[in-house]
Structure formats: C-alpha cells, structure tokens
Design an enzyme around this catalytic site. Sequence first.
Site, short mmCIF file in Angstrom:
data_model
loop_
_atom_site.label_atom_id
_atom_site.label_comp_id
_atom_site.label_asym_id
_atom_site.label_seq_id
_atom_site.Cartn_x
_atom_site.Cartn_y
_atom_site.Cartn_z
CB THR A 171 -4.64 64.15 -96.66
OG1 THR A 171 -3.26 63.82 -96.95
CG2 THR A 171 -4.74 64.68 -95.24
CG ASP A 172 -8.12 63.03 -101.34
OD1 ASP A 172 -8.05 64.27 -101.21
OD2 ASP A 172 -9.22 62.45 -101.50
CD GLN A 173 -4.64 64.45 -106.97
OE1 GLN A 173 -3.59 63.81 -107.02
NE2 GLN A 173 -5.24 64.88 -108.06
CG MET A 174 -10.17 66.37 -103.41
SD MET A 174 -11.91 65.95 -103.05
CE MET A 174 -12.29 65.02 -104.55
N GLY A 175 -6.64 67.66 -100.47
CA GLY A 175 -6.17 68.36 -99.27
C GLY A 175 -7.01 68.08 -98.04
#
Lengths: 139, 139, 139, 139
Positions: free
Chosen positions: B16-20
């Site tokens: 995952t990344d900070q976009m969720g």
Amino acid sequence: MMKIAEKQIEVRYAETDQMGVVYHANYLIWMEVGRTELIKQLGFHYADMEKEGIISPVIDLHVSYKKPLHYGETATIKTWIEAYDGIRVTYGYEIFTPNGELAVTGRSQHVCVKRDSFRPIVIRKYFPDWHEAYERAKK
Amino acid sequence: MMKIAEKQIEVRYAETDQMGVVYHANYLIWMEVGRTELIKQLGFHYADMEKEGIISPVIDLHVSYKKPLHYGETATIKTWIEAYDGIRVTYGYEIFTPNGELAVTGRSQHVCVKRDSFRPIVIRKYFPDWHEAYERAKK
Amino acid sequence: MMKIAEKQIEVRYAETDQMGVVYHANYLIWMEVGRTELIKQLGFHYADMEKEGIISPVIDLHVSYKKPLHYGETATIKTWIEAYDGIRVTYGYEIFTPNGELAVTGRSQHVCVKRDSFRPIVIRKYFPDWHEAYERAKK
Amino acid sequence: MMKIAEKQIEVRYAETDQMGVVYHANYLIWMEVGRTELIKQLGFHYADMEKEGIISPVIDLHVSYKKPLHYGETATIKTWIEAYDGIRVTYGYEIFTPNGELAVTGRSQHVCVKRDSFRPIVIRKYFPDWHEAYERAKK
C-alpha cells in the site's frame, strides 16, 4: 511553452534483480520522482494537494524498455506534460543512461479524485492555479 | 487451446501507499507472479531458463487501472499468452477484486536474451519444447 | 580517524504505506544508499568488488525507529564504520528528519563471500587496500 | 499456550537482487505477512484496528540472516508473540528454506498509536479482546 523537468537518479542496489539490472517495475517509481520534480518546478507540491483530501491515481500507463540500467550508474529522467484537458493529465517520460542513451520511455495518465470516495474532480475548477500552470506548461 | 492461469494474491501491507490502496507499480510484480504461475502450469520453470544463461526482460508494458485494491483483500490474477511469434511473447493479465470486479488489465511483451550480452535469441530454436507449449497455449 | 558519510535522501511516494509515513523496511534501502556513499568517499566502489565475484551480504541487522518520515521531506543519513576486524564490517547509521531530529538508528553487520559459493573470504587478504582504508576510517 | 502461525511464501522474482538471492529488506515484508497471519489465526484483522484510527508501527527490529533464499523456492515463516505487556508487543519470526534449514530469524517490537497524532495507546484498555488473546497466545 512546454516545460521539461530533469532529475538525476542514482541506481540503488535494492532496485536491481537477479538479471543484474534495474527491475522493470522500479522505473515507475522513478517516473513518480520525475513527476514530483516537474510539479515542484511548476511551483506546487503534490503533498499539498493531498492535504486537501485530493489524490491523483494513475489510470493508464505505457512503458517501453530499450536499454537496461545498472547499480552504480546515475540515470537522468526527463518529465513533461504530454496532454491535459482540465480533468486528465498525461505525463511523458524519458530515462537516459549515463552515456546519454535512451533507456526507457513512458507515459502515465492521471485523474484527481477525492481520497475518501475515489470520485473524480475537475482540476480546472478545484485547483484553478494548478490548471493555469498546466495549461501553460503542456506540450 | 488458450490456457489461462489463475492465482490468488493476498495484498501485503507493504504494497500500500499513503493513498490507502495498492501502489500502482506493485501490480507489475503481481503480473510477474501470474507469469510464473502460467509457465509452471505449462510444465516449465522460468528459473530453469535462467540456469541456461537466458533471461526474459520486459520490452513493452501497458497497464490500465480501474479499481483500487486494499490491504486485507485477496486479489485474483488471470494470465495468458496474448501473442507469440517464436521470438516475442506478449502476456495478457486481468486482476480482480474479491467481489469479482475488474481492477487492473495489462499486457507485457518479452524477448529472450543471453544474460551476458543482452543479445536476443530465437525461442523457437533455443527452447523448442517451450516453443511448442507456447504455440499450443496461445490465444 | 572516524569517517562519517552524509547523504540527503528525498522521500519517494512509493516509499510510504497506508500509515502515511515511510514504510519501515525502506529505511534498510536508505542504509544501503548510505553505505554506498561511505564506500565511495573512502575511494572505492562496491560495484567493483562484485566484478571480482565477491558480494557482501548482511548477516545481522538492528534498527530502532524513533520518528516517522513523510513524503515531501528530505532525510539526511549518516553512515560510518562502527567496527571492523578484517573479516566482518559493522556499519552504523543515523537518519534525521528535515528538522534535525533523530528518526532512525541502525547497525548492519556484513561479511564478504564468493558469489558462486557464498563462502566467506578474509577482506584483509583479498582486498588489502579496502582493508587499510577500513582500518583508518573505523570508529 | 504459545501460538505459532505458519505461512508459506513463494519467492517473487522482484524480491531478488543482483546477488541472485532475496534482497535482505524483503524479509521484513515477509515478517509482516507472518504477523498478519498470526493475528488472523487469533481471530482478528489488523485492518479492523486501522479502521478505528489506530496503527501499530515497528519501534525496534532485529534480524539475523543465515541462509539465502532464491527465486523459485517456497519459504515457510513461523510467527509468534515473543513478549507482550499490555502496551508493547514483540513478535518472533523464523523463516525456513524449502529443505527446512533456518534462513532468517527476527524480532520486531510494536506499539499502538493514534494515526493522527502518533500518540501511544494502552492496548489492554483500548482493545480488551485483543489484549486477552495476546495474553493467552504469548510465549
């Protein structure tokens, strides 16, 4: 007038695979580094967009691999706005070897969506200053 | 007769990344997992090809992102041979959400090259048994 | 006299996870970037060692996480030789936030082995010039 | 009674580096896969904790590398609760090669914090059902 951002990237050991060259998916990460740089050179920060609850996911991607890159080398990535219509942005990329040979070309298309719902927004209306800058900088 | 390999993939937190949601470059890694599975179902192992000094880099890639995937979900990836001409292989991919919605589609084109020189080889001649299997399994 | 190499690292979007901060495993990659830099400042290139068929895997690792880092920030990593005995090298690391706060500390221990067999070699004998440089630069 | 979760992990090509073995940082990702599995076997889902605005970052990590793993191999990871005091959890890990040899051992210590502020919470109070399960399952 078309704006091209240029960024140097030192190949990391972790970016190689057992072929002995940069693993192909890692060029997408470099393309994002290029995008971040282009946006910065246009006077904005992508992190600020996210603070307003807007994210900009990739919806389409094309990459062409021509020459491999190796650990210990420094690549150059050029990034520009290939197309923009107020809603969708297409970035163009060229990645070069230390000898100036073309290693990778790419394109990625993005929209802006609300983080919570993933519903698209119109950049032209939501971020009018980004809109103007993109209009001016595009190819 | 066209062969489609199917593989379940549990989304990892690290993906995952900070976009969720799953970071877009990670789908390329899943596509490779799908390729490994397809080759295995055709009766071969990619690792064996490399033991003979041949590697199979990606030369062209197209990905279309339709729905995001999340940590805690299990994706399904379908992989097949979209095209094959004795030299170049194009794989096709579809990645599905747990609800059976289409999340990602992709295509990647590969050649086989000698590991030391990156010079292309003719699969039809070098690996005749792979060649036959690819001919039979392709779309 | 102890040598400390310093390197700036811009946080990449791909390095974040859904906590909204740099994913913990990525600091190990930065530690390798720090190592590469230290070795370069000592006058060597790790890539050259590999050309002689020697690799230097991590055998032990300790990391302590104190403050998270975020996309858009530039971290500073300091790397030095914590210990060296002619066979094993222990590197020490400190990673700082843009405000100069200590974000991460780490240590990694390495040996040199033959690439083909993973059998250890004695650095002192095999690479006498590296040995001398390490002796001089260590803590 | 101590609970040990076991999980099979197929080595991905992307996880290798130019040493020809799994890149050392990737074992941390596998350790997280092991943690996810252990929590699931205890009857919970880490994703649910995050839905309540609580995240559980790593604060300390120790890894010891004994044998390399290769593309094409299937590793087994065992995960358990090494220590737990109502606030901090320490997980223990052992990763095995297909031949049952010990490849990697590890430990990671975690706290629970509020996502927005990174301020620690007391698991015992905030998640009493997790607390009980952890008390029962720990070493």
